[in-house]
Design a protein around this motif. Structure first.
Motif, short mmCIF file in Angstrom:
data_model
loop_
_atom_site.label_atom_id
_atom_site.label_comp_id
_atom_site.label_asym_id
_atom_site.label_seq_id
_atom_site.Cartn_x
_atom_site.Cartn_y
_atom_site.Cartn_z
N UNK A 163 0.86 -1.19 0.00
CA UNK A 163 0.00 0.00 0.00
C UNK A 163 0.90 1.24 0.00
N UNK A 164 0.31 2.41 -0.28
CA UNK A 164 1.15 3.61 -0.34
C UNK A 164 2.00 3.81 0.92
N UNK A 167 5.02 -0.58 2.53
CA UNK A 167 5.80 -1.34 1.56
C UNK A 167 6.62 -2.35 2.34
N UNK A 194 1.60 -1.31 -6.78
CA UNK A 194 2.62 -2.25 -7.29
C UNK A 194 2.09 -3.67 -7.38
N UNK A 248 1.84 1.49 -13.60
CA UNK A 248 3.19 2.01 -13.42
C UNK A 248 4.02 1.81 -14.68
N UNK A 249 4.74 2.83 -15.05
CA UNK A 249 5.71 2.68 -16.13
C UNK A 249 7.07 2.47 -15.50
N UNK A 250 7.79 1.48 -16.00
CA UNK A 250 8.98 1.02 -15.30
C UNK A 250 10.21 1.04 -16.21
N UNK A 251 11.37 0.95 -15.57
CA UNK A 251 12.63 0.94 -16.31
C UNK A 251 12.76 -0.31 -17.18
N UNK A 252 12.28 -1.42 -16.68
CA UNK A 252 12.35 -2.67 -17.44
C UNK A 252 11.19 -3.54 -17.02
N UNK A 253 11.24 -4.84 -17.44
CA UNK A 253 10.18 -5.74 -16.97
C UNK A 253 8.84 -5.14 -17.39
N UNK A 426 18.30 -3.65 -17.56
CA UNK A 426 17.16 -2.94 -16.96
C UNK A 426 16.26 -3.90 -16.19
N UNK A 427 16.08 -5.10 -16.73
CA UNK A 427 15.14 -6.03 -16.09
C UNK A 427 15.72 -6.61 -14.79
N UNK A 430 15.06 -4.91 -10.97
CA UNK A 430 13.89 -4.99 -10.08
C UNK A 430 14.11 -5.96 -8.93
N UNK A 433 14.64 -5.38 -5.25
CA UNK A 433 13.56 -4.58 -4.64
C UNK A 433 12.34 -5.43 -4.30
N UNK B 317 10.19 10.22 3.19
CA UNK B 317 9.39 9.00 3.11
C UNK B 317 9.32 8.29 4.46
N UNK B 319 8.58 5.15 6.70
CA UNK B 319 8.41 3.70 6.52
C UNK B 319 9.13 2.99 7.65
N UNK B 408 17.66 1.89 -5.08
CA UNK B 408 17.32 1.03 -3.94
C UNK B 408 16.73 1.83 -2.78
N UNK B 415 12.12 2.25 -9.26
CA UNK B 415 12.11 1.46 -10.51
C UNK B 415 11.11 2.01 -11.52
N UNK B 416 10.26 2.93 -11.07
CA UNK B 416 9.26 3.50 -11.98
C UNK B 416 9.78 4.79 -12.61
N UNK B 417 9.11 5.18 -13.68
CA UNK B 417 9.51 6.41 -14.37
C UNK B 417 8.92 7.65 -13.69
N UNK B 422 15.74 6.20 -12.07
CA UNK B 422 15.90 5.12 -13.06
C UNK B 422 16.61 5.66 -14.32
N UNK B 425 20.23 5.84 -13.54
CA UNK B 425 20.81 4.49 -13.59
C UNK B 425 21.15 4.10 -15.02
N UNK B 426 20.26 4.40 -15.96
CA UNK B 426 20.51 4.08 -17.37
C UNK B 426 21.61 4.95 -17.95
#
Lengths: 591, 591
Positions: A163-164, A167, A194, A248-253, A426-427, A430, A433, B317, B319, B408, B415-417, B422, B425-426
């Motif tokens: 949840x927000x 995590x 997520x 979610x838009x992600x770096x990979x995967x 990139x993949x 993840x 995490x 954040x 947590x 991390x 990991x999201x845009x 991210x 990292x690239x």
């Protein structure tokens, strides 16, 4: 090829002796032939269905259109195939329509698919895990209502935890379940983020295994319950008020959709309690522990695919000459002839094959937990518990580095989208995490696992390592490796003892370097796996195998690991016993 | 904020004493005020022009349309601004229209822009480098013809070296220059790949500083000459037959176009010889050496931007709770309070600030090479030569890891845009590749630099380290750090001696672990930089500075580096003196 079939067979049939499982009643119908048939079928699917979509699924990301996530068109056929061929419930019993396949073989199947196309491999894995939770902890009614369409892959399963504001800190989750007049049925309200495969159009319904807090339940982890929350009502197909709020838009995967879900915003979400109230977290941990081994496998598989890309490139790409050759009119040599390139390839090989060895060993322990009895079962439970954070985290962390080494072998070409290694890079990122960050697993290992039952798990761990040390000492060519591993094992025991002395005094100080301790013990673990592989390979060479190249490669790789990786324990060990608690004393305002 | 202005000022004015340069005649018009004005202007450009386009330039990649590369529309204004404000030739002499700005300050300017938007920072850097080559080695006619429109950024400059069969192996390049009837003008034919800013629509012309082989020239590096090859004829604006054959799509660093060029396919390409024939490589190395320091700076800058993102996130954040707090009803704490998060932040801080310290020190050496005389100049030349592979490679390799640590710290969000980490990292991943891979720099350091002039450079290096060790020993709180560094320095000398003994016997064996040696010596170098920063900070604290938090952070970071990073030399050192030459003995067929 994206993985080595030869190595996978070595791992299963020579290194961890998966066939020994067939002596247990549950697996008695299986033999090497059935195992190989399964692996060949998985190989076919990997080659013909998954692999061709690897790049496309990365470039054509899922889209959220009118509240629905649309995934790559090709996933429909692939996902259906998982169900039709019986992959989702292959490990389950005959009575459940399964094939009583060992988890070990199913893990090897997963490895093939993850190496072929990681995103596409995730969908059935989640469904299988969700179905497993329902069949294990759910009532007969829940099982009958939900599992058939998970098994046949008409529906998708998920794990809905995060949840927000919760995590890593699951105890803080606030999604709430309100009792209704019908026993076992609750109104659910909250949001989840997520959620992998939390919504998509390659299935007819999504079945969330969701953690929530029953109204009035105690705070913290003790007040968490587990619910089955379908996206659509199963009787009518109408909405169950689980709305896809975001993608979610992600770096990979990128080929697997990760959703943000709003649950019960219109008071219309109905969830089914799984098992007893307030036991959600222990239930979920069954799936999470398997998922954690699974994540390690994902990482090792992606690392393997990257390694094979780099290896193929290094064999074909001419560049430069040997150090001793100064004549520029001589032809260039393939880069695999340069020592530094071989070093980068050995690095990758040692990590991915060392990890695969550990992961399949853990998968076999998972089978033993289910089918063995007495001491054997107890030991398997403890050892698997201890090894889980290592099997999850070491491949995850290291395959970020091995995919990086693969990029480096290709040089500029590796940085372009003309080759798949940049996608692997990139993949891979993840994995440190999801399913618990590396930091969380460090705390799990040092703060819980090594201490449990007065350190019994770590004693079993040391015994297992000593077993192969004793065996290897008999082989003169392996003696130096056995002795070196023994020395590092002893040192690790001393280092651990030094840390344990702090447990009661200052928990924060004790755990401050838990992540380093995890890395430290992981290196020892993989060295153990390499001595084992080296031992098996030495035997094969001594018996006059015709496959000299293969086994010689294993011996060299063991040498590499001992020379270049094991020595990293020196610096880590020095730090672990240092008294300078700089990370504890550092303050936020000083950054 | 994407960088710390306070830290940059610390580095320049307290740590490396950039003001001391103003005692040289060439820089005599400068003072702290002029330096700060320059830095403030760069900060403004970074904030208002570059930073706003960071994400957009990543998402809207350059496109190749009808043989022309179109870049982000915003680059036109940005690139023009570099020219109009005099940034391209700021370091050049007044006679050339420059400001005689120290390279040190210009490097700091680059750092700000690279941290703001790496892709956008590349364009002027390349133009400046190309102009510098022409002004240094070109004839008066070439200077007059080409430099004015490079200085005013109407034109773009490039370095055109790499070919399909000549990347790391420059001696194999085959682009050919055919003499014409006009002296100094040649017909050029060949192809070049991976040419940064090799073609784009934010400038009117592209001026390539291109390596080629004059027809009949000797093979190898001794037959390479340098040419100015414009994309369009400067007199007429007509095509000079340099055609854009392709545009590379990359994992990151997407805002800068990387081109594949066909040169003289229609026999219409005219190039101008720079300086003497067959001296192309030594000429190019002037630019490459500066570019290498520049690449290290890029990496440190991207690492800095990622660190600042992670730091801001960690402070906000919430947590989890402190290890000692078990009550789940207590509010969560910001994650910066967890020791493991502080460890990940200290890791990043120690690498990026340690690297920045080294890089600005090298930039200052670069200034001394130009303006100092006698022994001071000679020492600067040698030390800079020795440090160049370290300053290029250590930040490049390590900032792949620090940007990973930034991801991390953010966990799933990283990991999201939705967050820039991210992208960092690239983008970080290109640096161990371009301007010579890390492997090449390892060979350069061990095979050339440490051996040159009978090891004089490494003796100067050791003397510089001993200077701060001696100074720091006087401060009781720094004594343990000084002693530790001294011990590691002595060990590094022993390890080096052990390796040197192999030079003549077997060069392949001697150089097999050159990459590890590079890492080994790099860690020592950064520890030296940290002791220096720690010493300066201790003095400031002792003098009663009101900025206690800032300096205390420096002291803690030095402690972190000595505790967690310096100890990595233990394992590396053990490997470097091992006799097992596994990477030499490994064979391609065994993989």
């Amino acid at each position: 090829m994206f993985y080595s079939k030869r190595d996978l067979h070595f791992q299963l049939f020579e290194n961890i002796d998966a066939l020994s499982l067939t002596s247990f009643d549950y697996f008695k119908d299986h033999n090497r032939e059935t195992f190989e048939m399964v692996l060949d079928a998985a190989d076919q699917i990997g080659m013909t269905s998954l692999r061709p979509l690897l790049t496309e699924m990365d470039r054509q990301e899922p889209q959220l259109v009118d509240g629905k996530i649309l995934v790559h068109e090709g996933m429909k056929k692939i996902y259906r195939q998982y169900g039709e061929d019986g992959w989702i419930n292959a490990c389950f019993s005959y009575e459940e329509g399964g094939q009583q396949l060992p988890n070990t073989i199913q893990s090897a199947v997963g490895f093939i698919w993850q190496a072929a196309n990681y995103s596409a491999s995730v969908y059935p894995f989640l469904t299988s895990g969700a179905a497993n939770l329902i069949r294990t902890f759910g009532s007969k009614e829940l099982i009958e209502r939900f599992t058939p369409n998970l098994y046949n892959a008409k529906w998708q399963g998920t794990m809905a935890l995060t949840e927000p504001d919760a995590g890593s800190s699951l105890s803080d989750l606030s999604t709430t379940a309100y009792p209704t007049e019908i026993e076992g049925i609750y109104k659910i309200k909250g949001q989840k983020i997520y959620i992998s495969c939390g919504d998509h159009d390659a299935c007819e319904n999504v079945i969330h295994l969701m953690l929530a807090r029953i109204k009035g339940a105690p705070a913290g982890v003790k007040g968490i319950s587990m619910f089955v929350v379908p996206q659509k009502r199963t009787e009518t197909g109408a909405s169950n008020d689980v709305l896809t709020e975001g993608l979610y838009h992600k770096m990979g995967y990128k080929g697997a959709p990760i959703a943000h879900l709003m649950i019960g915003s219109n008071d219309g979400c109905e969830g089914f309690l799984v098992g007893e109230p307030h036991k959600g977290l222990p239930y979920m941990f069954q799936m999470m522990n398997e998922a954690r081994i699974g994540v390690g496998m994902n990482a090792a598989a992606i690392g393997t695919a990257a390694y094979n890309s780099a290896l193929a490139y290094a064999k074909e790409r001419p560049q430069g000459r040997k150090i001793n050759e100064k004549d520029p009119s001589k032809p260039q040599v393939p880069i695999i002839e340069h020592a530094d390139v071989k070093r980068m390839l050995l690095f990758q090989k040692s990590i991915v094959e060392g990890s695969l060895s550990l992961l399949l060993y853990c998968a076999k322990l998972g089978d033993l937990v289910h089918v063995a009895e007495g001491q054997e079962k107890e030991d398997a439970v403890l050892l698997l518990d201890l090894l889980t954070p290592i099997a999850k985290s070491y491949p995850s962390e290291m395959c970020c580095l091995t995919t990086s080494a693969a990029v480096q072998v290709l040089g500029g070409a590796g940085y372009t989208t003309d080759f798949p290694v940049e996608q692997y890079y990139r993949e891979a990122r993840i994995h440190p995490i999801h399913e618990g960050t590396t930091g969380i697993h460090g705390l799990d290992l040092l703060g819980r696992k090594v201490l449990m039952q007065d350190g019994r798990a770590i004693r079993i761990f040391a015994e297992k390592i000593m077993q192969i040390i004793v065996e290897a000492k008999v082989e003169s060519s392996l003696l130096p490796f056995a002795e070196k591993l023994e020395k590092y094992l002893q040192r690790a025991q001393q280092t651990s003892g030094h840390l344990f002395a702090k447990v009661g005094k200052n928990p924060e100080e004790f755990l401050a370097d838990a992540t380093l301790y995890l890395e430290y013990l992981s290196i020892l673990t993989i060295a153990w796996q390499w001595l084992h592989q080296g031992f098996v390979s030495r035997k094969a060479l001594d018996s006059g195998t015709p496959e000299k190249d293969f086994y010689q490669g294993k011996i060299m790789c063991m040498r590499y690991f001992f020379e270049y990786e094991l020595v990293k324990m020196d610096g880590l060990g020095k730090r672990l016993v240092s008294g300078d608690i700089v990370t504890v004393e550092m303050r936020g305002e000083w950054f």
